[in-house]
Design a protein around this motif. Structure first.
Motif, PDB file in Angstrom:
ATOM      1  N   LEU A  79       0.831  -1.205   0.000  1.00 49.73           N
ATOM      2  CA  LEU A  79       0.000   0.000   0.000  1.00 49.73           C
ATOM      3  C   LEU A  79       0.865   1.254   0.000  1.00 49.73           C
ATOM      4  O   LEU A  79       0.587   2.222  -0.722  1.00 49.73           O
ATOM      5  CB  LEU A  79      -0.940   0.005   1.215  1.00 49.73           C
ATOM      6  CG  LEU A  79      -2.061  -1.044   1.212  1.00 49.73           C
ATOM      7  CD1 LEU A  79      -2.910  -0.934   2.473  1.00 49.73           C
ATOM      8  CD2 LEU A  79      -2.940  -0.905  -0.035  1.00 49.73           C
ATOM      9  N   LEU A  80       1.926   1.224   0.789  1.00 48.65           N
ATOM     10  CA  LEU A  80       2.820   2.379   0.834  1.00 48.65           C
ATOM     11  C   LEU A  80       3.488   2.607  -0.518  1.00 48.65           C
ATOM     12  O   LEU A  80       3.564   3.734  -1.013  1.00 48.65           O
ATOM     13  CB  LEU A  80       3.890   2.173   1.919  1.00 48.65           C
ATOM     14  CG  LEU A  80       3.367   2.190   3.359  1.00 48.65           C
ATOM     15  CD1 LEU A  80       4.486   1.870   4.341  1.00 48.65           C
ATOM     16  CD2 LEU A  80       2.744   3.544   3.672  1.00 48.65           C
ATOM     17  N   GLU A  81       3.943   1.514  -1.103  1.00 49.95           N
ATOM     18  CA  GLU A  81       4.580   1.605  -2.419  1.00 49.95           C
ATOM     19  C   GLU A  81       3.653   2.211  -3.461  1.00 49.95           C
ATOM     20  O   GLU A  81       4.080   2.921  -4.357  1.00 49.95           O
ATOM     21  CB  GLU A  81       4.983   0.209  -2.903  1.00 49.95           C
ATOM     22  CG  GLU A  81       6.355  -0.251  -2.422  1.00 49.95           C
ATOM     23  CD  GLU A  81       6.523  -1.743  -2.677  1.00 49.95           C
ATOM     24  OE1 GLU A  81       7.274  -2.384  -1.933  1.00 49.95           O
ATOM     25  OE2 GLU A  81       5.876  -2.258  -3.630  1.00 49.95           O
ATOM     26  N   GLN A  82       2.377   1.872  -3.333  1.00 51.94           N
ATOM     27  CA  GLN A  82       1.414   2.388  -4.304  1.00 51.94           C
ATOM     28  C   GLN A  82       1.065   3.851  -4.023  1.00 51.94           C
ATOM     29  O   GLN A  82       0.264   4.445  -4.723  1.00 51.94           O
ATOM     30  CB  GLN A  82       0.141   1.543  -4.276  1.00 51.94           C
ATOM     31  CG  GLN A  82       0.331   0.103  -4.736  1.00 51.94           C
ATOM     32  CD  GLN A  82       0.753   0.028  -6.190  1.00 51.94           C
ATOM     33  OE1 GLN A  82       0.066   0.530  -7.075  1.00 51.94           O
ATOM     34  NE2 GLN A  82       1.901  -0.595  -6.455  1.00 51.94           N
ATOM     35  N   GLY A  83       1.632   4.355  -2.958  1.00 50.29           N
ATOM     36  CA  GLY A  83       1.433   5.779  -2.687  1.00 50.29           C
ATOM     37  C   GLY A  83       0.240   6.115  -1.811  1.00 50.29           C
ATOM     38  O   GLY A  83      -0.135   7.282  -1.685  1.00 50.29           O
ATOM     39  N   GLY A 116      -7.737   2.357  -2.160  1.00 49.32           N
ATOM     40  CA  GLY A 116      -7.165   1.017  -2.311  1.00 49.32           C
ATOM     41  C   GLY A 116      -7.847   0.065  -1.347  1.00 49.32           C
ATOM     42  O   GLY A 116      -8.144   0.421  -0.213  1.00 49.32           O
ATOM     43  N   ILE A 117      -8.127  -1.134  -1.817  1.00 48.83           N
ATOM     44  CA  ILE A 117      -8.739  -2.142  -0.947  1.00 48.83           C
ATOM     45  C   ILE A 117      -7.900  -3.411  -1.027  1.00 48.83           C
ATOM     46  O   ILE A 117      -7.547  -3.849  -2.120  1.00 48.83           O
ATOM     47  CB  ILE A 117     -10.179  -2.491  -1.377  1.00 48.83           C
ATOM     48  CG1 ILE A 117     -11.025  -1.230  -1.557  1.00 48.83           C
ATOM     49  CG2 ILE A 117     -10.806  -3.487  -0.409  1.00 48.83           C
ATOM     50  CD1 ILE A 117     -11.786  -0.797  -0.357  1.00 48.83           C
ATOM     51  N   ALA A 118      -7.621  -3.997   0.106  1.00 49.83           N
ATOM     52  CA  ALA A 118      -6.880  -5.260   0.108  1.00 49.83           C
ATOM     53  C   ALA A 118      -7.514  -6.229   1.091  1.00 49.83           C
ATOM     54  O   ALA A 118      -8.126  -5.817   2.080  1.00 49.83           O
ATOM     55  CB  ALA A 118      -5.419  -5.022   0.473  1.00 49.83           C
ATOM     56  N   GLY A 119      -7.374  -7.495   0.788  1.00 55.62           N
ATOM     57  CA  GLY A 119      -7.951  -8.520   1.653  1.00 55.62           C
ATOM     58  C   GLY A 119      -6.914  -9.534   2.104  1.00 55.62           C
ATOM     59  O   GLY A 119      -5.712  -9.268   2.068  1.00 55.62           O
TER      60      GLY A 119
END
Lengths: 346, 346
Positions: free
Chosen positions: A188-192, A284-287
């Motif tokens: 997530l951090l990498e994606q900004g 952003g959504i992550a599971g």
DNA sequence: GTGAAAGCGCTAACAT
DNA sequence: ATGTTAGCGCTTTCAC
């Protein structure tokens, strides 16, 4: 003398009682033990005898009674499974895989579903009465005293996809909660994304706590300060409410890590359909789990995989383990980060 | 004399063999029969005796061995279930509901999964060896001879959500295939769709055939002529291929009725993401089952419901039926049309 | 109300 | 290789 036996036989029988090994033996003209041997792989019996037995058995429609066999051997070839009330497909897939594997190992599954997320002591007690060879808890809890009892009785108690709530070591097979949650955080951090939030399960769930701590740990190490989070239920309705709460915050989070794909799908839908957000770009959504549905185009969900097959492999090892050595092994199965559209900004 | 028993007892025991009713009896100073009675609801036993037994049982951690009980009684309180290899959540929900209900009735579930969609004779034979009280086939097939054998043995054989492929009457609990498919057809016409297509299961599936015939029947009565259709598999991969085939047709269908929600979701995604179609406006999609996912906003799928709870009600009646009367009842449970966005044109 | 005794259908020594 | 015998842990007459 012998005749008396025949006279005393006809008792009450509601259902036509199935033929017994004795019946087959009489028809085949052999001893009852011979019948038993005919049906026991590797028993010492002449080929011709076996054939005669099989013929008679076929004629009568005989099937060995496994209850009787289990009674003698002291093991039932039954594995008990308790599934907590859940709609999460992850457990369905795991159940299927496990069933298939056990089947091949000559074992069978006795399923219970625990209602209401309460602890499943009642179900487990019931299961134990069937002298199950092992006990698998899939999304259910059990009290510590009962767990200890299982251990004393020498019945392997296996926690699947979770650890016991209390601090004692019992066998468990879980995904890589810590590396997984950390990988998500870094991704997530990498994606900004700069305002990530966490949507997790109950605070007394070790699975939740591992993921939560690992996720927050990485973010706080980056100096992101206080991370908004909601701890609700792993079920859909609760997840929807929690997602609304998070998305109403000011400032609105720009990413949400959900403790399972199942609740991530709910969160994604709330973001897209209720808040009109562009998934990936605006949020952003992550599971976690990488269930099949996560890869469906409707969701295209970034996640960390919990590979069912390797996990079931481990369960099988524990179930078949007669040594009693591994009865407290904490097995962690590695997964992998699946980067998908739900965390793609451009 | 009595001492001899004690001497001969210590045989080999891998696992500490659990305490038996005998052990409890000795500790409580009663007969073994008294222990049995203490654990049998409604047995004639003095209150004080029962208490003494229970105390001793508690101390030893005694649990009646259900295998032994079943052996005597000739029934196991076990219900066998065979689930065909499927990811369709409909069956998972049904399994959960059934398990909960049976649990309340003091019965338990022995689950098998049949691999590869082949017929499940092997699994069923296995199940019968456990002397199950009833047998439920959820998405699996069985050969006719074996089915007949079950009938002769007096074991209720229940087909869930399908009928046997052969023409014999065995008990079945299904949804309202014909009214449902007809309702879908009429609804599509009302919405102004003029080139409907059908995406269904295998041609030897009675469930498919009922829905297919009913659907096509209504359309042809309206003079729509030849209706394009593909009969594939009920699984996702097959459905995706079939959907592509239909959508590549010229002229392209303006509506597709899929034989289950599960494959309808796949079809909807193909239409939306691969063909860029506006669901509802440019193409209508309908399914069957009304699984939870159908109502998710990502799908918002028009469908005809198969209400799990009433269906399981019927299963329970069949399972508990000792009369043997209803062993060939063809039970159809009514559902209802769910109009949703996937067939809304404006 | 309680105990003694007889099995349920099978497996596992033990003889032969 | 085969039959005989003794149970596995319980329920269920049958006496008392």
């Amino acid at each position: 003398m012998k005749d008396i036996k025949d006279v005393t036989k006809p008792l009450k029988r509601t259902r036509p009682s199935p033929p017994s090994a004795h019946d087959v033996a009489r028809l085949a003209g052999v001893s009852q033990a011979a019948v038993s041997r005919a049906f026991t792989p590797g028993a010492s019996i002449a080929k011709t005898t076996r054939e005669r037995v099989m013929l008679a058995a076929d004629e009568l429609g005989y099937r060995p009674n496994l209850l009787a066999r289990s009674l003698i051997r002291g093991v039932s070839d039954l594995v008990g499974i308790v599934i907590g009330n859940t709609r999460n497909p992850f457990f369905f897939v795991a159940l299927e895989e496990l069933s298939a594997r056990l089947s091949r190992a000559g074992k069978h599954i006795l399923v219970f579903t625990a209602e209401g997320g309460e602890n499943a002591d009642v179900q487990v007690e019931d299961l134990l009465r069937y002298r199950v060879d092992a006990l698998l808890l899939m999304s259910a809890n059990i009290s510590q005293p009962l767990a200890e009892k299982c251990r004393r009785d020498g019945i392997p108690l296996i926690f699947f996809n979770r650890r016991p709530r209390w601090d004692i070591d019992f066998a468990s097979v879980t995904g890589a909660n810590v590396p997984g949650a950390e990988a998500i955080a870094r991704h997530l951090l990498e994606q900004g994304y700069r305002r990530p939030a966490y949507l997790g399960g109950p605070l007394d769930s070790p699975t939740n706590n591992e993921r939560q701590a690992a996720f927050l740990g990485v973010l706080q190490a980056e100096g992101l300060g206080e991370i908004p989070r909601v701890n609700g239920h792993f079920e859909r309705a609760g997840a929807i409410e929690a997602a609304r709460t998070l998305l109403r915050l000011d400032p609105q989070p720009d990413a949400i890590f959900c403790a399972s794909d199942f609740i991530a799908m709910a969160t994604l839908e709330v973001a897209r359909f209720e808040f009109g957000l562009d998934i990936g770009r605006q949020i952003g959504i992550a599971g976690f789990d990488d269930i099949l549905e996560a890869s469906w185009p409707s969701f295209d969900l970034t996640t960390y995989s919990q590979p069912v097959v390797p996990m079931i492999d481990k369960v099988m090892e524990l179930v078949s383990d007669t040594s009693g050595e591994d009865l407290s092994a904490q097995i962690v199965v590695e997964g992998a980060l699946r980067k998908r559209g739900s965390t793609r900004r451009d």
